[in-house]
Design a protein around this motif. Structure first.
Motif, PDB file in Angstrom:
ATOM      1  N   ASP A  52     -11.596  -2.258  -3.271  1.00 33.44           N
ATOM      2  CA  ASP A  52     -11.108  -1.524  -2.096  1.00 33.44           C
ATOM      3  C   ASP A  52     -10.270  -0.305  -2.438  1.00 33.44           C
ATOM      4  O   ASP A  52      -9.993   0.513  -1.560  1.00 33.44           O
ATOM      5  CB  ASP A  52     -10.278  -2.451  -1.209  1.00 33.44           C
ATOM      6  N   TYR A  53      -9.862  -0.189  -3.728  1.00 30.60           N
ATOM      7  CA  TYR A  53      -8.933   0.882  -4.081  1.00 30.60           C
ATOM      8  C   TYR A  53      -9.377   1.597  -5.359  1.00 30.60           C
ATOM      9  O   TYR A  53      -9.847   0.968  -6.305  1.00 30.60           O
ATOM     10  CB  TYR A  53      -7.518   0.336  -4.257  1.00 30.60           C
ATOM     11  N   ASP A  79      -6.668  -4.343  -5.614  1.00 34.91           N
ATOM     12  CA  ASP A  79      -5.447  -4.257  -4.823  1.00 34.91           C
ATOM     13  C   ASP A  79      -4.727  -2.958  -5.155  1.00 34.91           C
ATOM     14  O   ASP A  79      -4.957  -2.358  -6.206  1.00 34.91           O
ATOM     15  CB  ASP A  79      -4.543  -5.468  -5.072  1.00 34.91           C
ATOM     16  N   LYS A 122     -17.372  -3.530  -4.679  1.00 31.00           N
ATOM     17  CA  LYS A 122     -16.599  -4.560  -3.992  1.00 31.00           C
ATOM     18  C   LYS A 122     -15.095  -4.324  -4.071  1.00 31.00           C
ATOM     19  O   LYS A 122     -14.316  -5.108  -3.526  1.00 31.00           O
ATOM     20  CB  LYS A 122     -16.938  -5.934  -4.579  1.00 31.00           C
ATOM     21  N   GLU A 130       0.838  -1.198   0.000  1.00 32.32           N
ATOM     22  CA  GLU A 130       0.000   0.000   0.000  1.00 32.32           C
ATOM     23  C   GLU A 130       0.873   1.248   0.000  1.00 32.32           C
ATOM     24  O   GLU A 130       1.592   1.517   0.966  1.00 32.32           O
ATOM     25  CB  GLU A 130      -0.923   0.030   1.217  1.00 32.32           C
ATOM     26  N   TRP A 184     -11.531   1.449 -10.615  1.00 30.78           N
ATOM     27  CA  TRP A 184     -11.516   0.714  -9.356  1.00 30.78           C
ATOM     28  C   TRP A 184     -10.628  -0.524  -9.499  1.00 30.78           C
ATOM     29  O   TRP A 184     -10.674  -1.202 -10.525  1.00 30.78           O
ATOM     30  CB  TRP A 184     -12.926   0.292  -8.956  1.00 30.78           C
ATOM     31  N   ALA A 216      -7.467   4.601  -0.859  1.00 26.98           N
ATOM     32  CA  ALA A 216      -8.271   3.569  -0.224  1.00 26.98           C
ATOM     33  C   ALA A 216      -9.734   4.007  -0.268  1.00 26.98           C
ATOM     34  O   ALA A 216     -10.035   5.204  -0.315  1.00 26.98           O
ATOM     35  CB  ALA A 216      -7.827   3.371   1.224  1.00 26.98           C
ATOM     36  N   ARG A 217     -10.623   3.057  -0.278  1.00 24.83           N
ATOM     37  CA  ARG A 217     -12.054   3.381  -0.372  1.00 24.83           C
ATOM     38  C   ARG A 217     -12.486   4.398   0.681  1.00 24.83           C
ATOM     39  O   ARG A 217     -13.311   5.267   0.398  1.00 24.83           O
ATOM     40  CB  ARG A 217     -12.894   2.106  -0.250  1.00 24.83           C
ATOM     41  N   ARG A 218     -11.919   4.320   1.874  1.00 28.04           N
ATOM     42  CA  ARG A 218     -12.329   5.228   2.947  1.00 28.04           C
ATOM     43  C   ARG A 218     -12.066   6.693   2.594  1.00 28.04           C
ATOM     44  O   ARG A 218     -12.681   7.589   3.173  1.00 28.04           O
ATOM     45  CB  ARG A 218     -11.591   4.880   4.238  1.00 28.04           C
TER      46      ARG A 218
END
Length: 249
Positions: free
Chosen positions: A208-209, A186, A206, A3, A183, A236-238
Protein backbone atom coordinates in the motif's frame (compact mmCIF):
# COMPACT_ATOMS: atom_id res chain seq x y z
CA UNK A 1 0.82 2.46 12.36
CA UNK A 2 1.23 6.19 11.74
CA UNK A 3 0.69 7.76 8.33
CA UNK A 4 3.01 10.72 7.64
CA UNK A 5 2.91 10.99 3.89
CA UNK A 6 3.95 13.12 0.97
CA UNK A 7 1.83 13.31 -2.16
CA UNK A 8 4.70 13.49 -4.64
CA UNK A 9 8.45 12.97 -4.94
CA UNK A 10 10.53 15.77 -6.52
CA UNK A 11 12.59 13.54 -8.85
CA UNK A 12 12.07 10.83 -11.42
CA UNK A 13 11.96 7.69 -9.30
CA UNK A 14 10.53 5.52 -12.06
CA UNK A 15 13.81 5.15 -13.93
CA UNK A 16 15.80 2.39 -12.23
CA UNK A 17 19.55 2.97 -12.02
CA UNK A 18 22.18 0.35 -11.18
CA UNK A 19 24.27 0.79 -8.06
CA UNK A 20 25.70 3.16 -7.08
CA UNK A 21 23.49 5.36 -9.33
CA UNK A 22 25.25 8.59 -8.38
CA UNK A 23 24.77 11.96 -10.09
CA UNK A 24 25.81 15.56 -9.29
CA UNK A 25 23.27 17.67 -7.41
CA UNK A 26 21.85 20.55 -9.42
CA UNK A 27 20.54 23.90 -8.31
CA UNK A 28 17.93 22.32 -6.02
CA UNK A 29 20.54 21.82 -3.28
CA UNK A 30 21.11 18.84 -1.00
CA UNK A 31 18.61 19.68 1.75
CA UNK A 32 14.89 19.48 1.03
CA UNK A 33 11.74 20.53 2.88
CA UNK A 34 8.31 19.28 1.87
CA UNK A 35 4.66 19.12 2.94
CA UNK A 36 5.37 16.34 5.47
CA UNK A 37 7.70 18.59 7.48
CA UNK A 38 5.49 19.06 10.53
CA UNK A 39 4.57 15.40 10.81
CA UNK A 40 8.09 14.12 10.26
CA UNK A 41 9.60 16.61 12.71
CA UNK A 42 7.08 15.69 15.42
CA UNK A 43 8.06 12.05 14.90
CA UNK A 44 11.75 12.94 15.09
CA UNK A 45 11.21 14.91 18.31
CA UNK A 46 9.48 11.91 19.83
CA UNK A 47 12.16 9.43 18.78
CA UNK A 48 15.03 11.61 20.00
CA UNK A 49 13.28 12.00 23.35
CA UNK A 50 12.12 8.43 23.88
CA UNK A 51 14.61 6.34 21.89
CA UNK A 52 17.72 8.50 21.66
CA UNK A 53 20.10 5.59 22.22
CA UNK A 54 18.62 3.77 19.24
CA UNK A 55 18.61 6.66 16.78
CA UNK A 56 21.82 8.56 17.64
CA UNK A 57 25.44 7.50 18.00
CA UNK A 58 28.59 9.62 17.96
CA UNK A 59 32.19 8.57 18.46
CA UNK A 60 34.51 11.12 20.08
CA UNK A 61 36.63 11.44 16.94
CA UNK A 62 33.56 12.54 14.95
CA UNK A 63 32.49 15.38 17.26
CA UNK A 64 34.30 18.14 15.27
CA UNK A 65 32.77 16.84 12.04
CA UNK A 66 29.29 16.76 13.61
CA UNK A 67 29.69 20.33 14.82
CA UNK A 68 30.87 21.40 11.36
CA UNK A 69 27.88 19.68 9.80
CA UNK A 70 25.54 21.47 12.20
CA UNK A 71 27.03 24.82 11.17
CA UNK A 72 26.64 23.93 7.47
CA UNK A 73 22.99 22.97 7.87
CA UNK A 74 22.17 26.00 9.99
CA UNK A 75 23.78 28.33 7.43
CA UNK A 76 21.64 26.87 4.65
CA UNK A 77 18.31 26.38 6.40
CA UNK A 78 18.18 28.87 9.28
CA UNK A 79 20.65 31.67 8.44
CA UNK A 80 21.15 34.22 11.19
CA UNK A 81 19.65 32.04 13.93
CA UNK A 82 22.41 31.69 16.51
CA UNK A 83 21.03 30.37 19.81
CA UNK A 84 17.77 28.79 18.70
CA UNK A 85 15.91 27.64 15.61
CA UNK A 86 12.31 28.61 14.96
CA UNK A 87 11.00 25.77 12.81
CA UNK A 88 8.29 26.35 10.18
CA UNK A 89 5.91 24.21 12.27
CA UNK A 90 6.11 26.66 15.16
CA UNK A 91 8.49 24.62 17.35
CA UNK A 92 11.57 26.31 18.82
CA UNK A 93 14.74 24.22 19.13
CA UNK A 94 17.74 25.26 21.22
CA UNK A 95 21.00 25.06 19.26
CA UNK A 96 23.28 22.89 21.38
CA UNK A 97 26.76 22.58 19.85
CA UNK A 98 27.65 20.08 22.58
CA UNK A 99 24.91 17.88 21.10
CA UNK A 100 25.32 18.55 17.36
CA UNK A 101 23.58 15.43 16.05
CA UNK A 102 20.73 15.75 18.52
CA UNK A 103 20.21 19.31 17.35
CA UNK A 104 20.44 18.35 13.68
CA UNK A 105 17.86 15.64 14.18
CA UNK A 106 15.33 18.22 15.35
CA UNK A 107 15.78 21.00 12.78
CA UNK A 108 15.60 19.31 9.36
CA UNK A 109 13.89 16.26 7.86
CA UNK A 110 17.12 14.57 6.81
CA UNK A 111 18.92 11.83 8.68
CA UNK A 112 22.73 12.09 8.68
CA UNK A 113 25.58 9.59 8.77
CA UNK A 114 29.18 10.76 9.21
CA UNK A 115 31.90 8.62 7.65
CA UNK A 116 35.62 9.17 8.25
CA UNK A 117 38.59 7.57 6.56
CA UNK A 118 40.26 5.09 8.90
CA UNK A 119 42.99 3.12 7.17
CA UNK A 120 41.81 2.27 3.68
CA UNK A 121 38.07 2.51 4.35
CA UNK A 122 35.41 4.99 5.41
CA UNK A 123 33.85 4.10 8.76
CA UNK A 124 30.54 5.35 10.16
CA UNK A 125 31.65 7.30 13.22
CA UNK A 126 28.42 9.16 13.86
CA UNK A 127 24.77 9.23 12.86
CA UNK A 128 21.33 10.51 13.70
CA UNK A 129 19.03 7.95 12.10
CA UNK A 130 15.38 8.42 13.01
CA UNK A 131 13.93 6.82 9.88
CA UNK A 132 15.87 3.62 9.12
CA UNK A 133 14.48 1.52 6.28
CA UNK A 134 15.01 -2.02 7.57
CA UNK A 135 18.40 -1.61 9.25
CA UNK A 136 19.64 -0.64 12.71
CA UNK A 137 22.19 1.96 13.68
CA UNK A 138 23.71 -0.19 16.42
CA UNK A 139 24.70 -2.86 13.89
CA UNK A 140 26.30 -0.35 11.48
CA UNK A 141 27.97 2.11 13.87
CA UNK A 142 31.80 2.04 13.67
CA UNK A 143 31.69 -0.31 10.69
CA UNK A 144 33.27 0.34 7.27
CA UNK A 145 31.30 0.77 4.05
CA UNK A 146 31.50 -2.89 3.07
CA UNK A 147 30.14 -3.90 6.46
CA UNK A 148 27.36 -1.31 6.34
CA UNK A 149 26.12 -2.74 3.04
CA UNK A 150 26.61 -6.43 3.77
CA UNK A 151 22.85 -7.10 3.61
CA UNK A 152 22.44 -5.50 0.17
CA UNK A 153 22.45 -8.44 -2.22
CA UNK A 154 23.67 -6.44 -5.22
CA UNK A 155 26.51 -4.82 -3.24
CA UNK A 156 29.33 -7.05 -4.45
CA UNK A 157 33.10 -6.53 -4.41
CA UNK A 158 32.99 -4.52 -7.64
CA UNK A 159 30.34 -2.15 -6.33
CA UNK A 160 32.21 -1.86 -3.02
CA UNK A 161 35.35 -0.64 -4.83
CA UNK A 162 33.34 1.87 -6.87
CA UNK A 163 31.62 3.24 -3.77
CA UNK A 164 34.93 3.52 -1.89
CA UNK A 165 36.40 5.45 -4.85
CA UNK A 166 33.35 7.71 -4.75
CA UNK A 167 33.81 8.46 -1.06
CA UNK A 168 37.51 9.08 -1.65
CA UNK A 169 36.83 11.39 -4.57
CA UNK A 170 33.82 13.46 -3.58
CA UNK A 171 34.82 17.12 -3.46
CA UNK A 172 33.83 19.81 -1.00
CA UNK A 173 31.18 22.02 -2.55
CA UNK A 174 30.24 19.39 -5.14
CA UNK A 175 27.69 17.08 -3.49
CA UNK A 176 26.31 14.00 -5.22
CA UNK A 177 23.01 12.18 -4.88
CA UNK A 178 21.13 8.96 -5.61
CA UNK A 179 17.80 7.43 -4.68
CA UNK A 180 16.26 4.10 -3.84
CA UNK A 181 12.66 3.00 -4.23
CA UNK A 182 10.89 0.24 -2.33
CA UNK A 183 7.36 -0.97 -1.68
CA UNK A 184 6.24 -1.38 1.96
CA UNK A 185 3.10 -2.80 3.52
CA UNK A 186 2.94 -0.07 6.19
CA UNK A 187 3.89 3.63 6.28
CA UNK A 188 5.95 3.76 9.49
CA UNK A 189 8.97 6.01 9.07
CA UNK A 190 10.92 4.35 11.89
CA UNK A 191 11.46 0.78 10.71
CA UNK A 192 14.64 -0.63 12.30
CA UNK A 193 15.40 -4.23 11.48
CA UNK A 194 18.28 -6.47 12.49
CA UNK A 195 20.50 -8.19 9.94
CA UNK A 196 19.30 -11.41 11.60
CA UNK A 197 15.68 -10.57 10.78
CA UNK A 198 15.63 -9.68 7.11
CA UNK A 199 12.59 -7.97 5.64
CA UNK A 200 10.35 -10.02 3.38
CA UNK A 201 9.92 -7.80 0.35
CA UNK A 202 6.21 -7.56 -0.49
CA UNK A 203 4.62 -8.09 -3.86
CA UNK A 204 4.41 -4.52 -5.28
CA UNK A 205 0.89 -5.24 -6.44
CA UNK A 206 -0.17 -5.91 -2.84
CA UNK A 207 1.78 -3.22 -0.98
CA UNK A 208 0.00 0.00 0.00
CA UNK A 209 2.97 2.34 0.42
CA UNK A 210 5.90 3.41 -1.73
CA UNK A 211 9.08 4.55 0.03
CA UNK A 212 11.97 6.40 -1.58
CA UNK A 213 15.09 7.89 -0.02
CA UNK A 214 16.93 10.82 -1.55
CA UNK A 215 20.49 10.11 -0.45
CA UNK A 216 23.17 12.80 -0.74
CA UNK A 217 26.93 12.49 -0.33
CA UNK A 218 29.09 15.51 0.44
CA UNK A 219 32.46 16.32 1.95
CA UNK A 220 32.90 18.72 4.85
CA UNK A 221 35.72 21.16 3.99
CA UNK A 222 37.34 21.48 7.42
CA UNK A 223 37.16 18.00 8.94
CA UNK A 224 37.31 16.25 5.54
CA UNK A 225 34.61 13.85 6.74
CA UNK A 226 32.02 12.56 4.30
CA UNK A 227 28.33 13.04 5.10
CA UNK A 228 25.59 10.73 3.85
CA UNK A 229 22.19 12.36 4.22
CA UNK A 230 18.81 10.67 3.80
CA UNK A 231 15.49 12.38 3.08
CA UNK A 232 12.61 9.92 3.27
CA UNK A 233 9.50 10.14 1.10
CA UNK A 234 6.49 7.88 1.58
CA UNK A 235 3.53 7.89 -0.80
CA UNK A 236 0.23 6.10 -0.52
CA UNK A 237 -0.45 3.90 -3.53
CA UNK A 238 -3.11 6.33 -4.77
CA UNK A 239 -0.38 8.96 -5.26
CA UNK A 240 2.09 6.70 -7.08
CA UNK A 241 2.02 6.80 -10.88
CA UNK A 242 0.10 3.82 -12.21
CA UNK A 243 3.02 2.30 -14.03
CA UNK A 244 5.32 2.33 -10.96
CA UNK A 245 6.11 -1.24 -9.99
CA UNK A 246 9.89 -1.28 -9.93
CA UNK A 247 12.31 -0.87 -7.06
CA UNK A 248 15.99 0.00 -6.77
CA UNK A 249 18.31 -0.84 -3.88
Amino acid sequence: MREILQTSIPYDFQTAKPLPGIAPIGQEGWLHQDEAFAGQMACRDELLTQKRGRVLALDAQAVPAAQELLDEVLAQTYPGQVSQVDRPDGVTVHIDRDDPLGTLGRIVQEDFCILQKIGDEHVMTGAVLCFPASWTLSEKFMRPLIGIHDTVDSYDAGIAKRVQRLFDGVKSGRPMWRFNALWYVDPDLHQPRSIHDRRNKPDPAKADYFRSERQCILRLPQSNAVVFSIHTYILARRDVPNDENSATP
